[in-house]
Design a protein around this motif. Sequence first.
Motif, mmCIF file in Angstrom:
data_model
loop_
_atom_site.group_PDB
_atom_site.id
_atom_site.type_symbol
_atom_site.label_atom_id
_atom_site.label_comp_id
_atom_site.label_asym_id
_atom_site.label_seq_id
_atom_site.Cartn_x
_atom_site.Cartn_y
_atom_site.Cartn_z
ATOM 1 N N MET A 56 5.282 18.674 8.494
ATOM 2 C CA MET A 56 4.086 18.253 9.219
ATOM 3 C C MET A 56 3.943 19.022 10.524
ATOM 4 N N SER A 63 -4.679 9.315 2.459
ATOM 5 C CA SER A 63 -4.223 8.593 1.259
ATOM 6 C C SER A 63 -2.792 8.968 0.878
ATOM 7 N N ALA A 64 -2.232 9.966 1.575
ATOM 8 C CA ALA A 64 -0.864 10.385 1.248
ATOM 9 C C ALA A 64 0.148 9.446 1.897
ATOM 10 N N PRO A 65 1.263 9.214 1.228
ATOM 11 C CA PRO A 65 2.224 8.242 1.770
ATOM 12 C C PRO A 65 2.753 8.597 3.168
ATOM 13 N N GLY A 66 2.874 9.902 3.453
ATOM 14 C CA GLY A 66 3.452 10.289 4.748
ATOM 15 C C GLY A 66 2.440 10.338 5.875
ATOM 16 N N SER A 67 1.226 9.897 5.577
ATOM 17 C CA SER A 67 0.158 10.033 6.562
ATOM 18 C C SER A 67 0.422 9.264 7.852
ATOM 19 N N ARG A 117 0.465 4.376 -2.613
ATOM 20 C CA ARG A 117 0.213 5.770 -2.233
ATOM 21 C C ARG A 117 1.193 6.724 -2.914
ATOM 22 N N ASN A 118 2.355 6.191 -3.245
ATOM 23 C CA ASN A 118 3.357 7.039 -3.896
ATOM 24 C C ASN A 118 3.010 7.350 -5.352
ATOM 25 N N SER A 142 -1.871 -0.901 7.115
ATOM 26 C CA SER A 142 -1.193 -2.025 6.462
ATOM 27 C C SER A 142 -0.580 -2.902 7.554
ATOM 28 N N ARG A 154 -7.603 5.264 7.693
ATOM 29 C CA ARG A 154 -7.506 4.228 6.673
ATOM 30 C C ARG A 154 -7.163 2.911 7.352
ATOM 31 N N LEU A 166 -5.783 13.376 3.361
ATOM 32 C CA LEU A 166 -4.462 13.232 3.999
ATOM 33 C C LEU A 166 -4.121 11.767 4.230
ATOM 34 N N LEU A 219 3.621 15.582 2.849
ATOM 35 C CA LEU A 219 3.100 14.234 3.136
ATOM 36 C C LEU A 219 3.327 13.292 1.951
ATOM 37 N N LYS A 220 3.371 13.885 0.755
ATOM 38 C CA LYS A 220 3.598 13.045 -0.432
ATOM 39 C C LYS A 220 5.081 12.817 -0.701
ATOM 40 N N PRO A 231 0.815 -1.227 0.000
ATOM 41 C CA PRO A 231 0.000 0.000 0.000
ATOM 42 C C PRO A 231 0.848 1.277 0.000
ATOM 43 N N GLU A 232 2.041 1.218 0.623
ATOM 44 C CA GLU A 232 2.894 2.418 0.657
ATOM 45 C C GLU A 232 3.331 2.801 -0.758
#
Lengths: 288, 673
Positions: free
Chosen positions: B1, B80-84, A74-75, B241, B238, B78, A102-103, A70-71
Motif C-alpha cells: 500500500m 470493497s477490498a478487505p485491506g481497504s 470482502r475476502n 463495520s 463504504r 478499493l 489490498l485483497k 463484512p470483512e
Amino acid sequence: MDRLVIDHVSKHFGKTAALQSVSLQIGHGLFGLLGPNGAGKTTFMRVLATLLAPDSGSMRYKDIQWGKQPERVRNILGYLPQNFNVFKNISGYECLDYIGVLKGLRDKKQRRAQIETLLERVNLTAEAHKKTGHYSGGMKRRLGIAQALLGNPEIIIVDEPTAGLDPEERIRFRNVLREVAAGRIIVLSTHIVEDIEATCSSVAVIKKGIATQFDSLSKLAQEAAGHVWLWKVRPEQAVDLQSKVNVISSTTTEDHVELRVLAKESPSREAIPVSPTLEEGYLIWNQR
Amino acid sequence: MMNMEFKQYRRGVLIWIAIALLTVYLPIGYYHFLNDLMQVGQFLQSSGYIGMASALFGLFFGILISRREQEAGMAECLASAPGSALRNLSKLLAWGAICFILMAIASIEVMLMIWFSGSEYLSFAYKVILYIFLYWGMTLFSCGVLGFAIGELLGQSWWKLPLVLLVWFAISPFNMLFSRYIPVNVLSWLNQGEQDLGSAYNGVEGLYLAYSFIAKKTAFLAVCLTLAFASVLIRQEREPSLKEKRTLAAAVAGCLIIFAIFVAEAKSPLSAYKAPLNNYMDLYLSQDGEYYSANGSSKTEMSPPAFEVDRYDLDIKHTLNLINYNAQMRVSHVAPSLTSLRFTLYHNLEVKQAEVDGKPARWKRDGDWLYVDWPEGKVEGDVSFHIKGSAGANNPISETSFFMSSAFPWYPVPGTWIVAEKFDLFYEPQYNHIALSKPASFHISIHANERTYSNLPKQADGTFAGQSSGATVLSGMLMDKNVGGYQIVGPPDRIDEVGSAIEKVEQTKNHLSSLLGIKAPDMPKQIMVVPSFSFFPNYYMQLGEDELFVNELITRNPYTVENIARMESVFQAFFWSNRYRINDEQNSYIFRMILEYMESPNKKGTTLSHQVREIERQGDRAPATAYLARDILQFYNNQGEKGLKRLVRAAYQLSDARTLDFSDWKKLMDRSY
C-alpha cells in the motif's frame, strides 16, 4: 450447491426507498440484474459489495453473514463498480499488484503469477506495463474484471460493465465473463438486455427498488407470452404504424417490413402471435 | 500500500515542485543572509516563511491525498477490498515519510551550508535539525493531515479552497490580525510558526525549542489527526463495520486524549501577549518599568546588613520562564538585638516558604525587600527559603535560557538595597549593582535543559561551587571558548569577535584609569555574553563580581561588537556601575557625554553637541543637561582637551564620595579656569 441468499433487503436514502424488501436466491453462474436507470441496481450492487449497509434484511452465503462479518464477505468478493477507473500514472500490472495487496495476496511470487494469468485471461498481457492513461475504455473494463478476479473470489459483482463499450469490446467482455463464471457466482447488473441474454442463465428484474427473480431467462421472456405479434406490412404503412402501436423492432425485407408489436390483443388480422424474446418479456414486466 | 502511495508522489509533479522550491530557496536565502552578516540562528528564525509555505503545501497535499482515488474513479473498487481499512493509515504514514524525506533534504542542505560557511552552529546540529523538523516538518505533516480531513469532509465542494486559505492564515504568525475578534492566547496557540517573524534573533535564548512549543505542535497534530480520523468515520467510501467504527472512535478518543494532555503543556507564558510584548525581554522591561515607576523611588530607607551570610546552597530548577529554587543559607555574626533578618530579593521572586534552623519562620515581603523573623540573641544559624519566580529585565529568564547576575539580588542578599530606579532621563529602569559585602561560599546545582555556565568553578554539569561575593548563572544556546586568555561564554559565531574586542576594552580601561587617576578594577578573565534590553552604551557591558558581561544585542553584528571598547562603555562598566550607586543617573550620563565627545572624531555628532542644539531648538524649555552641556562645550573651547580631562578627573574623584549636582560641575569648571 451454495447459494447467495438475499432476504428482504431494504435501503433508504432519506425518504427515498432505493431497495424495498429485495429477496433473491442466486446460484453459481452468471446472474443478471436487469432494470432501467435509477431502478436501484447500483444501490443493490453496492449493498452486495459491502459498501452500503442495508437498513433491514439480511444476506448470507454459506455461513457468512453480510451484516455481521463484512470483512469475511470482502475476502470472497470481487467487485467491478459501474464507473471503474484507475490512476492514470500506473500500469495495469501495478494496479493489479496494488489491489492484490489490498485483497490480502501477501506472497509476492504468488501474486505475480496470479496477475500474469489474469492479464492473459483478459487479453491485456501486451499492455500490462503501459500506463493505464493510455488504455481504451474496453481495456480498462477488462482490467476491472481482472482486478475483481484477483484472489479467486467466490462471488463477483459487476455493475453495468458494458456501458459505453463499442460492440467488439462488448462481445469480448461478455466472453471474458462467461469464461470466468464457472464455479462461482457472478452478479451482473445492466440495463442492456442483450448482455443478460448473451451471458446469464437466470435473471432478476428490478424497478423502483422492487426486484422480481426469474429462474431462467425464458421465464422472463414468457412474461410477454401472447402479447407479441409479428405483422408484415408495406414500408409506407410501417411508418404510419410506428406511432399507433407499440413497435418493439422491425425488419425490412425487399417488399415489406416485419414489425414485432407488443399488444395485449392482436393489432390486426394479418398479425400473428410469435414467441417473445427476453427483451419483450422485460418490456412487458417493466410496463406493469 | 505504501508503495502505491510513494508511486503517486513520485509520479506526481507537486512533490518535485516542493523539493525544487525548498532546495533552491534555502541556499539563495542563506546567501543573502551571509551578505547581510546575519547568522544561522537569525536565518532559521527568519525563514518562518518556509513554515508558512509548508502549511499551504501540506493543506493542498492533504486534500489531494484524500481525493486521489475519488478523482481517479478507483475509490469504490478499493473500498470493497478487505485491506481497504488500512488504506487511510498507509496514506498518513506515507505522507509522514514524505515529510521526513523533505525535512531530511532541508536539514542536509542547511547543515552543509553551515559547514561550508565554517559556522559554530555545527556544534548545535541537533538543534538546527530539530528546529527544521519541528517548525517546517511538523507543520507540513500536521497540515497534510488537516488537509486530508478537509478533503474527506468537503469532498468536491468548492468551499475547500476558502476554508484552506482561512486555516492557513489562522495558523500563521500573521493571525494576530484577528486579535480584535479572537483571544490572543488562542491565536498564539494556533500559530504554528515563530511568535514574531520580524523579530531579531536572540543569541542567548537561541532557537525557540521550548517544551511548551513542542507540546503545542504535538497538540496541534493531535487535533489534526482527530479531525482526520473523524472525517474517515463520517465520510468513508463504504459504511464502516462496527469494528471499524470502534477502531476509528478509539483513534479519535486517543488523539483527543493526547491533545488534552499536551494542550495543557502548550501554554507559553507569552501566549497571552501580542506584539510588542511577544518576547520576554520586552515583557519584563514593561513590567519593571511600571513597577519601579510606582515603587522604586519611594524606597529611601536602606540599611547595610547587621549579619553575614557565610554559605549559600542553591538548588535551582528552571521551568518555563521561572526559576524555582531552595536557598539554604548559613547566617553568622548576627547582631544580638536583631529580631528580624533583612534581605534584598527582587520582588518577582516570590518566597513560598521560610525556615530558621529547620523550623518554619514568619516572613514578610515589602517590594524588593524580605524580612524573616529571627530569635533575638541568636548570633548564627541556618535560614532557608523556597523561592519561585522570574528575575526581571536585567536578569531575564525565558523558556530556553536564563541569566542571573552576581550583581543582582536573585537570591536573598543581606541588607536592604534599592534594586532599581526609574528616572525620566531613561526609558529603562536603572538597575543598581548589588552584591554581598563579603564573599560567601556558594554551592549551586541547576536542573535545566540547556548547558549552564557560572562565574563559580564548575564541579560537574550543572553544579558549581566556590567563594565569591556574588553568583552568576547563565544558560542558553551557548558555548564557551578560550580567546586570547579569556574564557568567553557566548552564542555560536560571536565569541571570536567578542574576544578581539575585549583586548581593546582592556586598553581603554587602562587609558581611563590614568585619565581618572584611579586604579581600575582588574579585568576579569571570564567574559559572558548575556541578554540585555538596551542598545545604549551604558548597557554595553556590566562588571560582575568575577566576570564581565557583554550585551548580546551588541554582538549581533560583528562590526558593532567593537563599540564595547568605547570610552563611555568602558567607563560605565568599570568605573561607574561596578559598585552600588543610587539616585545618580545624571552623572554617569554627563561623564559618558564628555568621554564620547573627547573620543569622537565627529564632535558635532556627539550627544554633547546634540544637547547644546536642544537649547536652540527648545529655548527655555530645554533640559538642564543641555545648559550644562553648553557650559562644558564652552569650557572645552577655552581649555582644550587637557582642561576637559582635568575636569573629568576632578568630577569623578568627587563623585566617589557623594552625588554631584549641576552646581558641582559648574564650580569645578569655574575652578579650572
